[in-house]
Design a protein around this motif. Structure first.
Motif, short mmCIF file in Angstrom:
data_model
loop_
_atom_site.label_atom_id
_atom_site.label_comp_id
_atom_site.label_asym_id
_atom_site.label_seq_id
_atom_site.Cartn_x
_atom_site.Cartn_y
_atom_site.Cartn_z
N GLY A 246 0.81 -1.21 0.00
CA GLY A 246 0.00 0.00 0.00
C GLY A 246 0.85 1.26 0.00
O GLY A 246 0.51 2.26 -0.65
N LEU A 247 1.98 1.22 0.72
CA LEU A 247 2.86 2.38 0.79
C LEU A 247 3.48 2.70 -0.57
O LEU A 247 3.47 3.86 -1.00
CB LEU A 247 3.96 2.13 1.82
N ILE A 248 4.02 1.70 -1.25
CA ILE A 248 4.66 1.99 -2.53
C ILE A 248 3.64 2.33 -3.61
O ILE A 248 3.96 3.03 -4.58
CB ILE A 248 5.57 0.83 -2.99
N GLU A 249 2.40 1.87 -3.43
CA GLU A 249 1.36 2.27 -4.38
C GLU A 249 1.06 3.76 -4.25
O GLU A 249 0.84 4.45 -5.25
CB GLU A 249 0.09 1.46 -4.14
N SER A 250 1.08 4.26 -3.01
CA SER A 250 0.80 5.68 -2.79
C SER A 250 2.05 6.54 -2.94
O SER A 250 1.94 7.75 -3.14
CB SER A 250 0.21 5.88 -1.39
N GLN A 251 3.23 5.92 -2.83
CA GLN A 251 4.50 6.66 -2.92
C GLN A 251 5.42 5.96 -3.92
O GLN A 251 6.39 5.30 -3.55
CB GLN A 251 5.17 6.72 -1.54
N PRO A 252 5.14 6.07 -5.22
CA PRO A 252 5.92 5.32 -6.22
C PRO A 252 7.40 5.67 -6.24
O PRO A 252 8.22 4.87 -6.68
CB PRO A 252 5.24 5.69 -7.55
N ARG A 253 7.77 6.87 -5.75
CA ARG A 253 9.18 7.23 -5.73
C ARG A 253 9.99 6.23 -4.89
O ARG A 253 11.15 5.96 -5.17
CB ARG A 253 9.35 8.64 -5.16
N MET A 254 9.36 5.69 -3.84
CA MET A 254 10.06 4.73 -2.99
C MET A 254 10.52 3.53 -3.78
O MET A 254 11.63 3.02 -3.58
CB MET A 254 9.15 4.27 -1.85
N LEU A 255 9.67 3.05 -4.68
CA LEU A 255 10.00 1.87 -5.47
C LEU A 255 11.21 2.15 -6.36
O LEU A 255 12.09 1.29 -6.51
CB LEU A 255 8.79 1.46 -6.31
N ILE A 256 11.28 3.35 -6.92
CA ILE A 256 12.42 3.72 -7.76
C ILE A 256 13.70 3.74 -6.93
O ILE A 256 14.74 3.20 -7.34
CB ILE A 256 12.18 5.09 -8.43
N GLU A 257 13.64 4.37 -5.75
CA GLU A 257 14.82 4.45 -4.89
C GLU A 257 15.28 3.06 -4.46
O GLU A 257 16.49 2.77 -4.43
CB GLU A 257 14.51 5.30 -3.65
N MET A 258 14.35 2.18 -4.13
CA MET A 258 14.72 0.82 -3.71
C MET A 258 15.30 0.03 -4.88
O MET A 258 16.22 -0.77 -4.71
CB MET A 258 13.51 0.11 -3.11
N PHE A 259 14.78 0.26 -6.08
CA PHE A 259 15.30 -0.42 -7.26
C PHE A 259 16.75 0.00 -7.52
O PHE A 259 17.62 -0.84 -7.77
CB PHE A 259 14.43 -0.10 -8.47
N LEU A 260 17.02 1.31 -7.41
CA LEU A 260 18.39 1.80 -7.61
C LEU A 260 19.32 1.26 -6.53
O LEU A 260 20.48 0.91 -6.79
CB LEU A 260 18.40 3.33 -7.59
N ASP A 261 18.81 1.17 -5.31
CA ASP A 261 19.60 0.63 -4.20
C ASP A 261 19.94 -0.83 -4.45
O ASP A 261 21.07 -1.28 -4.23
CB ASP A 261 18.81 0.80 -2.91
N ALA A 262 18.94 -1.61 -4.91
CA ALA A 262 19.17 -3.03 -5.19
C ALA A 262 20.18 -3.21 -6.31
O ALA A 262 21.02 -4.11 -6.27
CB ALA A 262 17.85 -3.70 -5.55
N LEU A 263 20.13 -2.34 -7.33
CA LEU A 263 21.11 -2.41 -8.42
C LEU A 263 22.52 -2.16 -7.89
O LEU A 263 23.47 -2.86 -8.27
CB LEU A 263 20.77 -1.37 -9.49
N ALA A 264 22.65 -1.15 -7.03
CA ALA A 264 23.97 -0.84 -6.48
C ALA A 264 24.52 -2.01 -5.68
O ALA A 264 25.70 -2.34 -5.74
CB ALA A 264 23.89 0.42 -5.61
N ARG A 265 23.65 -2.66 -4.90
CA ARG A 265 24.10 -3.80 -4.11
C ARG A 265 24.51 -4.97 -4.99
O ARG A 265 25.46 -5.69 -4.70
CB ARG A 265 23.01 -4.23 -3.12
N SER A 266 23.77 -5.17 -6.09
CA SER A 266 24.10 -6.30 -6.96
C SER A 266 25.39 -6.05 -7.73
O SER A 266 26.15 -6.97 -8.02
CB SER A 266 22.95 -6.56 -7.94
N ASP A 267 25.67 -4.77 -8.06
CA ASP A 267 26.92 -4.45 -8.76
C ASP A 267 28.12 -4.59 -7.83
O ASP A 267 29.21 -4.95 -8.27
CB ASP A 267 26.87 -3.01 -9.29
N SER A 268 27.93 -4.28 -6.56
CA SER A 268 29.03 -4.35 -5.60
C SER A 268 28.50 -4.90 -4.29
O SER A 268 28.05 -4.15 -3.43
CB SER A 268 29.63 -2.95 -5.37
N PRO A 269 28.50 -6.23 -4.13
CA PRO A 269 27.88 -6.84 -2.96
C PRO A 269 28.43 -6.35 -1.63
O PRO A 269 27.75 -6.41 -0.62
CB PRO A 269 28.18 -8.33 -3.15
N ARG A 270 29.66 -5.87 -1.60
CA ARG A 270 30.24 -5.41 -0.35
C ARG A 270 30.12 -3.90 -0.17
O ARG A 270 30.69 -3.32 0.74
CB ARG A 270 31.72 -5.82 -0.27
N TRP A 271 29.36 -3.29 -1.08
CA TRP A 271 29.18 -1.84 -1.04
C TRP A 271 28.45 -1.44 0.23
O TRP A 271 27.42 -1.99 0.59
CB TRP A 271 28.38 -1.43 -2.27
#
Length: 378
Positions: A246-271
């Motif tokens: 419900g939160l990400i449906e009302s606040q779609p920016r959160m989903l974008i930020e979490m997606f970028l965060d997940a990408l950063a972690r996958s590129d550098s697991p020890r980041w």
């Protein structure tokens, strides 16, 4: 002189007793606010405690250049300003009236005398103080990392989460578990492991303060893809699946930020995106700990800001001898924990002088470490 005659039986005998004591305090006075007036401003000195008799108040906090409303207070008998007044420091939030309001005001000395007379109140305040501190940190995290400053959203988010405190080694969830919660890391650090073909656990990443863990399984409706455990003392706020969606449906920016965060972690697991790297220093008595800290600082100066803490540094900063060795479950511990957290927030690296005795400071220091450096002469 009895300043306010009000029936507080509906809010419990303890609050009623507190109200009577505050009414009778030598410094007691009545404060009346019109709608929109400020009771407390963030950054003010903390020399007064208030008890709400009637009306409603709004609590807000400045985060970066935005103002986030973090709570609304309307229950008669609610205390305002008691935590920072006892623990020291300056006000951490602004309180304004949202309707005509009436309060009792007493100075800190009178309130501390009341605590000595009401040990049950002290126990209650410790519990409330810990939760308030954690909620304030969650609000700051949501505002700073995800841009959430909407009053209704922040209040709903804080009320929906379940808090978990983990010691080093404690498991948050295991590979294959149902994905029923998303966790916001408010303090500390987590490590992620996955089982290989021979069922051995392999470390695949780290999650630090300000990051989210468990969101992928919830979004995909799949079991946990790895095991997550704490590598140091850690506090997380867990949001149930339904509330998170419900939160990400009302606040779609959160989903974008979490997606970028997940990408950063996958590129550098020890980041490490948010938490400082905390190094504990355990040295032989007589060694020059200052020289050791200076050497570490010189080596890390090109990579970020280094802060150093020791028992003496903490007690001087808080102007409270003995606070570094305060017991668990005390109001002093709430103040100390907040100071350690804020110091870590302001640094990229932090060294902590552990000491050579197994006292409260050493135990607390070890709990927040990522690494331990032992210096001993040969």
């Amino acid at each position: 002189m009895r300043l306010v005659a009000v029936a507080l039986s509906a809010v419990g005998s303890l609050v009623e007793s507190v109200a009577r004591s505050l009414n009778a305090a030598p410094s007691a006075s009545t404060v009346r606010l019109n709608r929109g007036e400020t009771l407390i401003a963030q950054g003010d000195a903390s020399d007064t405690v208030y008890l709400l008799i009637d009306g409603s108040l709004q609590v807000s906090r400045d985060v970066d250049e935005a103002t986030a409303v973090i709570a609304e207070i309307s229950e008669p008998g609610s205390l305002i300003g008691e935590m920072v007044a006892i623990g020291g420091g300056r006000r951490t939030a602004t309180v304004t009236s949202t309707s005509p309001s009436e309060l009792i005001a007493v100075d800190v000395d009178d309130f501390q005398r009341l605590l000595q007379q009401e040990p049950e109140l002290t126990d209650l305040l410790v519990t409330v103080a810990i939760r308030r501190a954690e909620e304030a940190e969650l609000v700051e995290l949501l505002a700073r990392h995800f841009g959430l400053v909407d009053r209704a959203t922040l209040i709903a988010t804080c009320s929906s989460v379940e808090w978990r405190t983990l010691a080093a080694g404690d498991v948050l969830f295991r590979e294959g578990d149902p994905s029923d919660f998303v966790y916001f890391v408010v303090r500390g650090r987590l490590i992620t492991t996955r089982a290989d073909d021979e069922e051995d656990e392999l470390k695949v990443g780290e999650i630090g303060r300000g990051e989210v863990v468990g969101e992928i399984g919830v979004l995909r409706h799949q079991p946990r893809s790895g095991t997550v455990r704490a590598s140091r003392d850690t506090v997380v706020a867990g949001m149930p699946e339904g509330a998170f969606l419900g939160l990400i449906e009302s606040q779609p920016r959160m989903l974008i930020e979490m997606f970028l965060d997940a990408l950063a972690r996958s590129d550098s697991p020890r980041w490490h995106s948010a938490p400082s790297t905390v190094v504990g220093l355990l040295s032989e008595p007589g060694l020059d700990i200052g020289a050791i800290v200076a050497g570490i600082g010189s080596g890390l100066s090109d990579f970020g800001v280094l802060r150093h803490l020791s028992r003496d540094v903490v007690e001087r900063a808080l102007d409270q001898p003995g606070v570094a060795d305060c017991g668990r479950g005390s109001l002093e511990e709430v103040r100390l924990s907040r100071f350690l957290h804020e110091t870590e927030l302001a640094a990229d690296f932090m060294t902590v002088e552990v000491g050579n005795e197994p006292d409260q400071w050493a135990l607390r220091a070890v709990g927040i470490l990522d690494h331990l450096l032992i210096s001993w002469s040969s």
